[in-house]
Write a protein that holds these residues in place. Structure first.
Motif, PDB file in Angstrom:
ATOM      1  N   LEU A 102       0.848  -1.187   0.000  1.00 39.40           N
ATOM      2  CA  LEU A 102       0.000   0.000   0.000  1.00 39.40           C
ATOM      3  C   LEU A 102       0.884   1.238   0.000  1.00 39.40           C
ATOM      4  O   LEU A 102       1.731   1.384   0.855  1.00 39.40           O
ATOM      5  CB  LEU A 102      -0.886  -0.010   1.246  1.00 39.40           C
ATOM      6  N   CYS A 125      -4.184  -1.746  -4.725  1.00 39.72           N
ATOM      7  CA  CYS A 125      -5.369  -1.031  -4.220  1.00 39.72           C
ATOM      8  C   CYS A 125      -6.660  -1.768  -4.577  1.00 39.72           C
ATOM      9  O   CYS A 125      -7.691  -1.564  -3.942  1.00 39.72           O
ATOM     10  CB  CYS A 125      -5.417   0.379  -4.794  1.00 39.72           C
ATOM     11  N   ASP A 167     -13.431  12.628   4.066  1.00 39.98           N
ATOM     12  CA  ASP A 167     -12.734  12.786   2.793  1.00 39.98           C
ATOM     13  C   ASP A 167     -13.553  13.471   1.697  1.00 39.98           C
ATOM     14  O   ASP A 167     -13.179  13.422   0.525  1.00 39.98           O
ATOM     15  CB  ASP A 167     -12.266  11.403   2.298  1.00 39.98           C
ATOM     16  N   TYR A 189     -18.389   0.976   6.448  1.00 39.71           N
ATOM     17  CA  TYR A 189     -18.670   2.123   5.571  1.00 39.71           C
ATOM     18  C   TYR A 189     -19.940   1.889   4.767  1.00 39.71           C
ATOM     19  O   TYR A 189     -19.882   1.573   3.579  1.00 39.71           O
ATOM     20  CB  TYR A 189     -17.490   2.370   4.621  1.00 39.71           C
ATOM     21  N   ARG A 233     -14.918   6.680   0.447  1.00 38.34           N
ATOM     22  CA  ARG A 233     -15.246   5.553   1.318  1.00 38.34           C
ATOM     23  C   ARG A 233     -15.710   6.117   2.664  1.00 38.34           C
ATOM     24  O   ARG A 233     -16.661   5.631   3.246  1.00 38.34           O
ATOM     25  CB  ARG A 233     -13.998   4.677   1.515  1.00 38.34           C
ATOM     26  N   CYS A 262      -9.246  -3.623  -2.232  1.00 35.05           N
ATOM     27  CA  CYS A 262     -10.246  -2.882  -1.455  1.00 35.05           C
ATOM     28  C   CYS A 262     -10.951  -1.784  -2.248  1.00 35.05           C
ATOM     29  O   CYS A 262     -11.905  -1.179  -1.760  1.00 35.05           O
ATOM     30  CB  CYS A 262      -9.607  -2.270  -0.219  1.00 35.05           C
ATOM     31  N   HIS A 263     -10.465  -1.449  -3.441  1.00 34.05           N
ATOM     32  CA  HIS A 263     -11.081  -0.374  -4.231  1.00 34.05           C
ATOM     33  C   HIS A 263     -11.435  -0.800  -5.655  1.00 34.05           C
ATOM     34  O   HIS A 263     -11.864   0.024  -6.451  1.00 34.05           O
ATOM     35  CB  HIS A 263     -10.133   0.844  -4.305  1.00 34.05           C
TER      36      HIS A 263
HETATM   37  C1  HEC Z   1      -7.036  -3.221   3.149  1.00 28.59           C
HETATM   38  C2  HEC Z   1      -7.958  -2.465   2.318  1.00 28.59           C
HETATM   39  C3  HEC Z   1      -7.424  -1.280   1.552  1.00 28.59           C
HETATM   40  C4  HEC Z   1      -6.455  -1.264   0.583  1.00 28.59           C
HETATM   41  C5  HEC Z   1      -5.610  -2.417   0.084  1.00 28.59           C
HETATM   42  C6  HEC Z   1      -6.402   0.115   0.109  1.00 28.59           C
HETATM   43  N1  HEC Z   1      -7.303   0.892   0.775  1.00 28.59           N
HETATM   44 FE1  HEC Z   1      -7.677   2.861   0.460  1.00 28.59          FE
HETATM   45  N2  HEC Z   1      -9.052   2.849   1.918  1.00 28.59           N
HETATM   46  C7  HEC Z   1      -9.364   1.767   2.699  1.00 28.59           C
HETATM   47  C8  HEC Z   1     -10.244   2.192   3.769  1.00 28.59           C
HETATM   48  C9  HEC Z   1     -10.792   1.289   4.865  1.00 28.59           C
HETATM   49  C10 HEC Z   1     -10.447   3.589   3.597  1.00 28.59           C
HETATM   50  C11 HEC Z   1     -11.265   4.526   4.472  1.00 28.59           C
HETATM   51  C12 HEC Z   1     -10.326   5.186   5.471  1.00 28.59           C
HETATM   52  C13 HEC Z   1     -11.014   6.143   6.398  1.00 28.59           C
HETATM   53  O1  HEC Z   1     -11.964   5.738   7.079  1.00 28.59           O
HETATM   54  O2  HEC Z   1     -10.585   7.296   6.446  1.00 28.59           O
HETATM   55  C14 HEC Z   1      -9.675   3.962   2.429  1.00 28.59           C
HETATM   56  C15 HEC Z   1      -9.625   5.248   1.960  1.00 28.59           C
HETATM   57  C16 HEC Z   1      -8.806   5.661   0.942  1.00 28.59           C
HETATM   58  C17 HEC Z   1      -8.700   7.035   0.480  1.00 28.59           C
HETATM   59  C18 HEC Z   1      -9.414   8.258   1.049  1.00 28.59           C
HETATM   60  C19 HEC Z   1     -10.626   8.639   0.214  1.00 28.59           C
HETATM   61  C20 HEC Z   1     -11.862   7.822   0.513  1.00 28.59           C
HETATM   62  O3  HEC Z   1     -12.231   7.009  -0.318  1.00 28.59           O
HETATM   63  O4  HEC Z   1     -12.497   7.998   1.579  1.00 28.59           O
HETATM   64  C21 HEC Z   1      -7.781   7.037  -0.522  1.00 28.59           C
HETATM   65  C22 HEC Z   1      -7.326   8.233  -1.332  1.00 28.59           C
HETATM   66  C23 HEC Z   1      -7.310   5.670  -0.677  1.00 28.59           C
HETATM   67  N3  HEC Z   1      -7.965   4.849   0.215  1.00 28.59           N
HETATM   68  C24 HEC Z   1      -6.370   5.273  -1.595  1.00 28.59           C
HETATM   69  C25 HEC Z   1      -5.857   3.983  -1.683  1.00 28.59           C
HETATM   70  C26 HEC Z   1      -4.793   3.608  -2.594  1.00 28.59           C
HETATM   71  C27 HEC Z   1      -4.137   4.543  -3.584  1.00 28.59           C
HETATM   72  C28 HEC Z   1      -4.546   2.299  -2.383  1.00 28.59           C
HETATM   73  C29 HEC Z   1      -3.474   1.444  -3.045  1.00 28.59           C
HETATM   74  C30 HEC Z   1      -2.115   1.946  -2.997  1.00 28.59           C
HETATM   75  C31 HEC Z   1      -5.456   1.844  -1.333  1.00 28.59           C
HETATM   76  N4  HEC Z   1      -6.228   2.898  -0.938  1.00 28.59           N
HETATM   77  C32 HEC Z   1      -5.527   0.542  -0.866  1.00 28.59           C
HETATM   78  C33 HEC Z   1      -8.946   0.478   2.530  1.00 28.59           C
HETATM   79  C34 HEC Z   1      -7.944   0.087   1.659  1.00 28.59           C
END
Ligand code: HEC
Length: 202
Positions: free
Chosen positions: A12, A158, A106, A178, A101, A161-162
């Motif tokens: 990540l 990413c 955010d 969420y 999310r 989870c996305h």
């Molecule tokens: C294990 C699961 C997981 C992975 C893998 C992951 N994320 Fe997330 N991501 C989350 C969660 C949970 C949140 C909500 C965090 C919060 O509550 O602020 C989030 C929120 C975000 C946000 C903030 C905006 C929003 O959607 O609320 C960004 C930007 C983001 N992720 C980018 C990334 C990127 C870029 C990657 C890969 C490099 C990545 N994430 C990989 C779980 C993940």
């Protein structure tokens, strides 16, 4: 929690643009990059600190407590690290996205929404997301603010989870934490969001 997800968490932000060298100067899509601006340089070093600290904590959490702990680092530590850097630097620091999310934390303001929309257009026009940034001085309530945004690209890790094919196990956990999650369905190379910084200058 499977092995792929563990790997995804481990990488990540290492694979993402946050670890990459930011551009040398604030970039406007139409103007040539001006000479180095000290505020932009400061903003970029804070973006680097944010990404570096988050990555370090994720790796440490995976080592000591496994993936469950790493997920809580994602949830709780990203905003806490941003807050800590903000307190020490005097900048406002946060993550924003057009499809959040966590809408409490955010949701972009009008200026950020515009910049994110332009980031999507710039990406669609073929510009690489990992160096995409935008800086502008704006007038808000009688004060001048320097605002800076650095795009966050969607990388392969990413997608766990996305992305489009989230496992039922992860999907269930996300649904519970969420209920208003919009941050799914991304593909590699998409703009996932941005780190947004601002500082009052006058
Ligand atoms: C294990 C699961 C997981 C992975 C893998 C992951 N994320 Fe997330 N991501 C989350 C969660 C949970 C949140 C909500 C965090 C919060 O509550 O602020 C989030 C929120 C975000 C946000 C903030 C905006 C929003 O959607 O609320 C960004 C930007 C983001 N992720 C980018 C990334 C990127 C870029 C990657 C890969 C490099 C990545 N994430 C990989 C779980 C993940």
């Amino acid at each position: 929690m499977n092995h792929t997800l563990l790997g995804a968490i481990a990488t990540l932000f290492t694979a993402g643009a946050l670890a990459a060298e930011p551009p040398a100067a604030p970039m406007a899509p139409t103007a040539a990059a001006p000479a180095a601006n000290p505020l932009a340089e400061e903003a970029k070093s804070l973006v680097k600190e944010f990404a570096g600290t988050l990555k370090g904590e994720l790796e440490a959490a995976i080592k000591s407590g496994g993936p469950t702990k790493a997920v809580s680092v994602c949830q709780d530590r990203a905003p806490a690290i941003a807050k800590d850097i903000a307190t020490r630097s005097g900048w406002e620091v946060g993550r924003v996205s057009l499809k959040t999310r966590n809408p409490q934390l955010d949701t972009p303001d009008a200026w950020e929404q515009q910049v994110l929309t332009r980031f999507d257009q710039r990406q669609a026009a073929g510009e690489p997301v990992d160096t995409m940034a935008f800086a502008e001085v704006v007038q808000i309530d009688g004060t001048k603010q320097f605002r800076f945004m650095k795009a966050i690209p969607t990388g392969e890790p990413c997608l766990a989870c996305h992305g489009n094919a989230i496992t039922p196990e992860v999907a269930a956990a996300l649904d519970q934490a969420y209920p208003e999650d919009q941050a799914r369905g991304y593909a590699v190379g998409d703009v996932r969001g941005a780190v947004s910084l601002s500082k009052t200058i006058e």
